[in-house]
Design an enzyme around this catalytic site. Structure first.
Site, mmCIF file in Angstrom:
data_model
loop_
_atom_site.group_PDB
_atom_site.id
_atom_site.type_symbol
_atom_site.label_atom_id
_atom_site.label_comp_id
_atom_site.label_asym_id
_atom_site.label_seq_id
_atom_site.Cartn_x
_atom_site.Cartn_y
_atom_site.Cartn_z
ATOM 1 N N CYS A 8 -74.669 -73.344 61.554
ATOM 2 C CA CYS A 8 -73.891 -72.461 61.733
ATOM 3 C C CYS A 8 -72.845 -72.598 61.718
ATOM 4 O O CYS A 8 -72.480 -73.654 62.360
ATOM 5 C CB CYS A 8 -74.288 -72.543 63.276
ATOM 6 S SG CYS A 8 -73.704 -71.503 63.442
ATOM 7 N N CYS A 11 -70.970 -73.134 64.720
ATOM 8 C CA CYS A 11 -71.721 -74.635 65.328
ATOM 9 C C CYS A 11 -71.508 -75.370 65.596
ATOM 10 O O CYS A 11 -70.901 -76.683 65.806
ATOM 11 C CB CYS A 11 -73.304 -75.040 65.319
ATOM 12 S SG CYS A 11 -73.949 -73.166 66.288
#
Length: 143
Positions: A68, A71
Site C-alpha cells: 500500500c 501505508c
C-alpha cells in the site's frame, strides 16, 4: 501511588508501574526491555487482545499492508509521532496481509486505518494517511 498497566512491546508481559508525569527509567519486570521504547510494535492475532485490553494507556493501532503506497508514506510518520509519547500512549502495527483475520474482525475496509483503543474499547477510527501534525494532535486528544 497510583499504578498503570503497560504491556511490554518485546515479551507482551503486563507490567504495573507507578503513574508519573515523566519517567527516567522503566523496564519490563519479565524481559527487562525498556518500557520507554516508543518504536511501534507488531501485533498478531495472538498478541492483539493482550496488548489492547491490558493497557491503561491509549493504544494507537495502524492497520497497513506492505503493498500500500499511502501505508508506506504513513509508516515513518507513525514512528516519528510515537517517539513523542513515551508511556503516554502505545503505538502498534497490524500487517493486514499477514493478519487477515484481524483485518476482518475489526472491519478494516481501507488502509491505512488507525484505531485508537482505550481500556480495550475502540474510541476513534480514521482511514487514510495522516501528516505528523494531525496524527500528533489526534493522539493528544486521548491522553
Amino acid at each position: 501511588m497510583d499504578k498503570i498497566k503497560v504491556v511490554c512491546a518485546s515479551c507482551h508481559s503486563v507490567n504495573f508501574i507507578p503513574k508519573k508525569e515523566s519517567y527516567a527509567k522503566a523496564n519490563c519486570g519479565q524481559c527487562k526491555h525498556s518500557l520507554l521504547d516508543t518504536k511501534p510494535f507488531e501485533l498478531t492475532e495472538l498478541s492483539f487482545d493482550n496488548a489492547v485490553v491490558n493497557s491503561d494507556l491509549p493504544v494507537v493501532v495502524d492497520f497497513w499492508a506492505p503493498w500500500c503506497g499511502p501505508c508506506k508514506m504513513m509508516g515513518p510518520v507513525f514512528e516519528k509521532v510515537s517517539a513523542q509519547f513515551p508511556l503516554k500512549a502505545r503505538f502498534a502495527k497490524v500487517n493486514t496481509e499477514q493478519e487477515q483475520n484481524l483485518g476482518a474482525t475489526y472491519n478494516i475496509r481501507s488502509i491505512p486505518t488507525l484505531i485508537i483503543y482505550q481500556n480495550g474499547v475502540e474510541v476513534h477510527r480514521v482511514s487514510g494517511a495522516m501528516d505528523e501534525t494531525n496524527l500528533s494532535q489526534l493522539v493528544k486528544r486521548f491522553i
